[in-house]
Design a protein around this motif. Sequence first.
Motif, short mmCIF file in Angstrom:
data_model
loop_
_atom_site.label_atom_id
_atom_site.label_comp_id
_atom_site.label_asym_id
_atom_site.label_seq_id
_atom_site.Cartn_x
_atom_site.Cartn_y
_atom_site.Cartn_z
N GLY A 229 -5.20 9.14 5.55
CA GLY A 229 -5.66 7.93 4.88
C GLY A 229 -4.60 7.34 3.97
O GLY A 229 -3.42 7.73 4.02
N LEU A 230 -5.05 6.42 3.12
CA LEU A 230 -4.11 5.66 2.29
C LEU A 230 -3.69 6.38 1.02
O LEU A 230 -2.81 5.91 0.32
CB LEU A 230 -4.79 4.35 1.86
N GLN A 231 -4.37 7.48 0.69
CA GLN A 231 -4.15 8.04 -0.65
C GLN A 231 -2.70 8.40 -0.90
O GLN A 231 -2.17 8.15 -1.98
CB GLN A 231 -5.05 9.24 -0.88
N ARG A 232 -2.04 8.96 0.11
CA ARG A 232 -0.65 9.31 -0.08
C ARG A 232 0.19 8.06 -0.38
O ARG A 232 1.03 8.06 -1.28
CB ARG A 232 -0.10 10.01 1.17
N GLY A 233 -0.09 7.00 0.37
CA GLY A 233 0.62 5.75 0.13
C GLY A 233 0.38 5.21 -1.26
O GLY A 233 1.29 4.71 -1.92
N PHE A 234 -0.86 5.34 -1.72
CA PHE A 234 -1.17 4.87 -3.07
C PHE A 234 -0.32 5.60 -4.10
O PHE A 234 0.33 4.97 -4.94
CB PHE A 234 -2.66 5.09 -3.36
N TRP A 235 -0.31 6.91 -4.01
CA TRP A 235 0.47 7.66 -5.01
C TRP A 235 1.96 7.42 -4.86
O TRP A 235 2.69 7.37 -5.83
CB TRP A 235 0.11 9.15 -4.96
N ASN A 236 2.43 7.25 -3.61
CA ASN A 236 3.83 6.88 -3.44
C ASN A 236 4.14 5.57 -4.13
O ASN A 236 5.15 5.43 -4.82
CB ASN A 236 4.17 6.76 -1.95
N SER A 237 3.25 4.58 -3.94
CA SER A 237 3.47 3.29 -4.56
C SER A 237 3.51 3.40 -6.07
O SER A 237 4.32 2.74 -6.73
CB SER A 237 2.38 2.29 -4.14
N VAL A 238 2.64 4.25 -6.62
CA VAL A 238 2.66 4.45 -8.07
C VAL A 238 4.00 5.05 -8.49
O VAL A 238 4.64 4.58 -9.43
CB VAL A 238 1.51 5.38 -8.51
N ARG A 239 4.44 6.05 -7.72
CA ARG A 239 5.70 6.73 -8.08
C ARG A 239 6.91 5.82 -7.88
O ARG A 239 7.97 6.05 -8.45
CB ARG A 239 5.85 8.01 -7.25
N ILE A 240 6.79 4.83 -7.03
CA ILE A 240 7.88 3.86 -6.84
C ILE A 240 7.81 2.79 -7.92
O ILE A 240 8.81 2.44 -8.54
CB ILE A 240 7.78 3.19 -5.45
N THR A 241 6.59 2.27 -8.15
CA THR A 241 6.45 1.09 -9.01
C THR A 241 6.75 1.40 -10.47
O THR A 241 7.48 0.65 -11.12
CB THR A 241 5.03 0.51 -8.87
N TYR B 268 19.56 8.22 0.08
CA TYR B 268 18.90 7.53 1.18
C TYR B 268 17.65 8.30 1.60
O TYR B 268 17.71 9.50 1.84
CB TYR B 268 19.87 7.40 2.36
N GLY B 269 16.52 7.59 1.66
CA GLY B 269 15.27 8.24 2.05
C GLY B 269 14.49 8.79 0.88
O GLY B 269 13.38 9.25 1.04
N SER B 270 15.08 8.73 -0.34
CA SER B 270 14.37 9.30 -1.48
C SER B 270 13.72 8.20 -2.31
O SER B 270 14.05 7.02 -2.17
CB SER B 270 15.35 10.06 -2.38
N LEU B 271 12.78 8.61 -3.16
CA LEU B 271 12.13 7.63 -4.03
C LEU B 271 13.13 7.05 -5.03
O LEU B 271 13.09 5.87 -5.35
CB LEU B 271 10.96 8.29 -4.77
N THR B 272 14.05 7.88 -5.52
CA THR B 272 15.05 7.42 -6.47
C THR B 272 15.87 6.27 -5.87
O THR B 272 16.15 5.28 -6.54
CB THR B 272 16.01 8.57 -6.85
N GLY B 273 16.24 6.44 -4.61
CA GLY B 273 17.02 5.39 -3.95
C GLY B 273 16.26 4.08 -3.92
O GLY B 273 16.81 3.01 -4.22
N TYR C 23 6.40 6.64 2.34
CA TYR C 23 6.06 5.24 2.57
C TYR C 23 5.10 4.71 1.51
O TYR C 23 4.09 5.36 1.20
CB TYR C 23 5.39 5.07 3.94
N PRO C 24 5.40 3.51 0.97
CA PRO C 24 4.44 2.91 0.03
C PRO C 24 3.18 2.45 0.75
O PRO C 24 3.11 2.44 1.98
CB PRO C 24 5.21 1.73 -0.56
N MET C 25 2.22 2.03 -0.05
CA MET C 25 0.90 1.69 0.46
C MET C 25 0.93 0.56 1.50
O MET C 25 0.21 0.60 2.49
CB MET C 25 0.03 1.27 -0.72
#
Lengths: 300, 298
Positions: free
Chosen positions: B86-98, B156-161, B243-245
């Motif tokens: 589901g989307l939950q992983r994307g949601f948390w990724n987006s939070v960690r990116i944003t 490359y490929g990391s959230l920091t990038g 991947y973001p949301m």
Amino acid sequence: MAKANGSGRPSRLFRNLNAKIAAIPMILTAMVVFVGFSLWTVVYSFTKSGLLPRRDFIGLTQYERLWSNAKWLISIQNLVIFGACMLIFSFVIGFVLACLLDQKVRFEGVFRTVLLYPFALSFVVTGVVWQWILNPDFGFQSIVRATGWESFTFDPLNNGKIVMLGVVIAALWQGTGFVMVLLLAGLRGVDDEIWKATRIDGVPAWKTYLFVVVPMLRPVFITALVIVTAGIVKVYDLVVAQTNGGPGISSEVPAKYVYDQMFLNQNLGQGFAASTMMLVTVAIIIIPWAYLEFGGRKRG
Amino acid sequence: MADIAFDGPRGSKPRHRLSGRNIMIYGTLIVVALYYLIPLYVMVMTSLKGLPEIRVGNIFSPPVEATFEPWVKAWSQACTGLNCEGLQRGFWNSVRITVPSVFLSILIASINGYALANWRFRGAEFFFAILMIGAFIPYQVMIYPMVILLRELGLYGSLTGLVLVHTVFGMPILTLLFRNYFATLPEELFKAARVDGTGFWGIYFRIMLPLSLPIFVVAVILQVTGIWNDFLFGVVYTKPEYYPMTVQLNNIVNTTTGVREYNVNMAATILTGLVPLLIYFVSGRLFVRGIAAGAVKG
């Protein structure tokens, strides 16, 4: 110009040193990313790069391939159609809405909020929603048919000839509010005296808008035009989410062509050549504007 | 001057309540407003129906039997082609990116804007002009060299990038926003602080920062919505697990395998749009002022 000269400093370089240190991220972004990266891509568009960038220069071959590629030609054609529709409709509708909201309307805030909310959404969301509304079996078409008009057909997303119309409808839904807000802010900046003067002279309101206010709003129009146009050239996620380039290749756009060549087809050279063409397109629009904005008049 | 936008309507005065003119104005506005609201309405209605009901009914009718199952499924079970989390992983990724991107980009851009507005040095206007013009360069032109740079940095490929990418590409609009705002603050304040011997950073933290909270709020709104809604950078610079949301939404909706679950798709769409929508509705006026100020004064 310099407001803050440290007096008695030995060297020019160290004068105002903190400001220069603070500006390093900006200078790096401007020079390395915007100038350096762009030049790099332009240079490598003349090479044979495939999976990895290589320095085998092959002249204009990539561009010859590009301009004989059906997918690219359709992309360009779509961009022109999309761009023309977007500019005309978003500005006409945006301006009319801004003028209507400028008439001391009750609940102005509510209307403005409603007209702008799609602008806060992701293009992916917009694309997915309109894909659903334009779905031929459940969406708009089926509803009109259910009212008794059995032969009604409006299925842009499965018809290559009008698929861009479907994309334009979605993009207008998202972007018109933005144009409206910019123009409305401009309208509110128009001096009250103008209104008094034209009213005393008995000029009808619509004439005042068209012949007095529009010329006065020229800077706002130009800014909005530049922003909207730059956005049009970049259009990517909306198409990916709504049609993914389909049916077939009939809704491909240049930005998607670049991405596909670089990251799916492992054909970097084509990607570089195509993105260079995008750069040229934007440059033709931006350079005259930038000249007027930054070069033509002196500041301070 | 910061409040030129929307301090009151200035059109010609209204005459009669129910004049033809008023009917035309309100009629047009209401029709347009409905057109704008329909997609939101359709999204919500579809997400509350079961699949059988969608197949027989029309998209405008409210659900006969409302169900929240599509929402649960979208959040925790929908399939993206790679997995069915589901989307939950994307949601948390987006939070960690944003969150870090917003913080870092605003910090850097506000200092840039401050240096440009108050401490002009030789060449500053030149770099600023390049930055402004650079804002219009299509990302596609710079996307691959950025891949190489991130690869060299091991990011490359990391959230920091991805955070770095957002910081770099957010810089033009934010720098413009802050530069223009700081330029409207009274110069006497700055001069007085200088006379008192306050330095570059002292003035920034003790005078400029407290005076410019509104513009910081505007910048946060711009950046949170902008970064949350990003798709291209998310696809290019991260790997599937990050991947973001927005990217996950696209993967869920446009996965061609299996039955298309329109209700789950719409629930997923609303979930993805929820954060920017919340920000927009809560901060309405500031959001508007942000985009107006950024553009009109530029």
